[in-house]
Structure formats: structure tokens, C-alpha cells
Design a protein around this motif. Structure first.
Motif, short mmCIF file in Angstrom:
data_model
loop_
_atom_site.label_atom_id
_atom_site.label_comp_id
_atom_site.label_asym_id
_atom_site.label_seq_id
_atom_site.Cartn_x
_atom_site.Cartn_y
_atom_site.Cartn_z
N GLU A 1 0.79 -1.08 -0.09
CA GLU A 1 -0.08 0.10 0.03
C GLU A 1 0.75 1.22 0.06
N ASP A 2 0.53 2.27 -0.71
CA ASP A 2 0.97 3.39 -0.74
C ASP A 2 0.63 4.26 0.59
N ILE A 3 1.74 4.95 1.28
CA ILE A 3 1.44 5.59 2.57
C ILE A 3 1.86 7.04 2.40
N PHE A 4 0.67 7.60 2.83
CA PHE A 4 0.75 9.23 2.71
C PHE A 4 1.51 9.93 4.00
N TYR A 5 2.28 10.51 3.99
CA TYR A 5 2.74 11.18 5.13
C TYR A 5 2.41 12.66 5.26
N VAL A 6 1.93 13.14 6.10
CA VAL A 6 1.24 14.85 6.20
C VAL A 6 2.88 15.45 6.72
N ASP A 7 3.11 16.22 5.91
CA ASP A 7 4.38 17.13 6.05
C ASP A 7 4.06 18.56 6.07
N ASP A 8 2.81 18.74 6.25
CA ASP A 8 2.50 20.26 6.20
C ASP A 8 1.30 20.77 7.31
N LEU A 9 1.23 21.62 7.77
CA LEU A 9 0.28 21.99 8.77
C LEU A 9 -1.07 22.16 7.80
N ASN A 10 -0.92 22.56 6.56
CA ASN A 10 -2.24 23.00 5.69
C ASN A 10 -2.75 21.54 5.36
N GLN A 11 -1.93 20.63 5.11
CA GLN A 11 -2.53 19.19 4.78
C GLN A 11 -3.12 18.70 5.81
N LEU A 12 -2.65 18.92 7.22
CA LEU A 12 -3.30 18.36 8.36
C LEU A 12 -4.68 19.00 8.51
N LYS A 13 -4.58 20.65 8.29
CA LYS A 13 -5.94 21.30 8.60
C LYS A 13 -6.92 20.62 7.35
N ALA A 14 -6.53 20.35 6.17
CA ALA A 14 -7.32 19.82 5.14
C ALA A 14 -7.96 18.60 5.50
N LEU A 15 -7.25 17.69 6.34
CA LEU A 15 -7.68 16.37 6.76
C LEU A 15 -8.65 16.46 7.94
N SER A 16 -8.40 17.45 8.55
CA SER A 16 -9.47 17.68 9.76
C SER A 16 -10.67 17.99 9.52
N ASP A 17 -10.98 18.39 8.27
CA ASP A 17 -12.41 18.84 7.74
C ASP A 17 -13.03 17.63 7.22
N PRO A 18 -14.37 17.68 8.01
CA PRO A 18 -15.04 16.28 7.55
C PRO A 18 -15.58 16.03 6.02
N PHE A 19 -15.95 17.14 5.77
CA PHE A 19 -16.37 17.16 4.16
C PHE A 19 -15.11 16.79 3.29
N LYS A 20 -14.11 17.27 3.48
CA LYS A 20 -12.71 16.63 2.77
C LYS A 20 -12.22 15.19 2.92
N VAL A 21 -12.48 14.82 3.91
CA VAL A 21 -12.34 13.50 4.33
C VAL A 21 -13.50 12.59 3.52
N LYS A 22 -14.82 12.93 3.50
CA LYS A 22 -15.66 12.19 2.71
C LYS A 22 -15.58 12.25 1.26
N ILE A 23 -14.57 13.40 0.94
CA ILE A 23 -14.27 13.45 -0.60
C ILE A 23 -13.20 12.37 -0.98
N LEU A 24 -12.25 12.63 0.09
CA LEU A 24 -11.27 11.62 -0.35
C LEU A 24 -11.55 10.15 -0.21
N TRP A 25 -12.53 9.67 0.68
CA TRP A 25 -12.87 8.43 0.82
C TRP A 25 -13.59 8.04 -0.67
N GLU A 26 -14.56 8.97 -1.24
CA GLU A 26 -15.26 8.77 -2.33
C GLU A 26 -14.50 8.61 -3.42
N ILE A 27 -13.08 9.31 -3.55
CA ILE A 27 -12.52 8.98 -4.72
C ILE A 27 -11.33 7.99 -4.63
N ASP A 28 -11.39 7.32 -3.50
CA ASP A 28 -10.20 6.50 -3.33
C ASP A 28 -9.97 5.59 -4.24
N GLU A 29 -11.10 4.88 -4.58
CA GLU A 29 -10.91 3.73 -5.68
C GLU A 29 -11.24 4.09 -7.08
#
Length: 89
Positions: free
Chosen positions: A2-30
Motif C-alpha cells: 500500500e502507498d503511505i501518505f505522510y502529512v508534512d505540512d500544517l495545511n495538509q493536516l488542516k485539510a484532513l481535519s475537515d469532515p467534508f474533505k475526508v468524505k471526498i477523499l474516501w469517495e475518490i479513493d478507488e
């Protein structure tokens, strides 16, 4: 493996803390999806989805390959205007 994504930026962490953005990421995962498809599946407005997609792209969490939807929306807007205000040639 599996590919592993490392958060290396505060803005990435902020984006991943937003529930809508996480839902979008789950939807486009496959399967890649259009903004309209995501809006319909998540019961959000297309403009809200577009905003979140743009933010995810800014921080490098996704890549938007095509933006054909804008052309289609523009075309349908013109057609709707022509029906409401017919133009003579």
C-alpha cells in the motif's frame, strides 16, 4: 504494498481535519469521480464540492485532471439565456 501518505505540512493536516474533505477523499479513493458525481453522492452543492476539491488540490492531496464541467455549465447557461431572451441573427 500500500502507498503511505505522510502529512508534512500544517495545511495538509488542516485539510484532513475537515469532515467534508475526508468524505471526498474516501469517495475518490478507488474510482475517479466528477464534482457533480461527488455532490450528488454526498448531498452537497456542486459549488461546495468544488471549493473543497480546490482546497485539497492546493495542499497536494488530490490532482484534478479535467475541468470539463465548467465548459458544460457555461454552455447550458448560454442555452438557458437564449431561451429566455431569444436573439435574432
Amino acid at each position: 504494498m500500500e502507498d503511505i501518505f505522510y502529512v508534512d505540512d500544517l495545511n495538509q493536516l488542516k485539510a484532513l481535519s475537515d469532515p467534508f474533505k475526508v468524505k471526498i477523499l474516501w469517495e475518490i479513493d478507488e474510482v475517479p469521480k466528477t464534482g457533480k458525481m461527488l455532490a450528488d453522492q454526498l448531498h452537497l452543492s456542486p459549488s461546495k464540492v468544488r471549493y473543497h476539491l480546490t482546497e485539497l488540490e492546493k495542499v497536494g492531496l488530490i490532482k484534478i485532471d479535467r475541468t470539463e464541467e465548467k465548459m458544460v455549465l457555461f454552455k447550458s447557461s448560454i442555452e438557458r439565456l437564449q431561451k429566455e431572451f431569444p436573439l435574432r441573427r
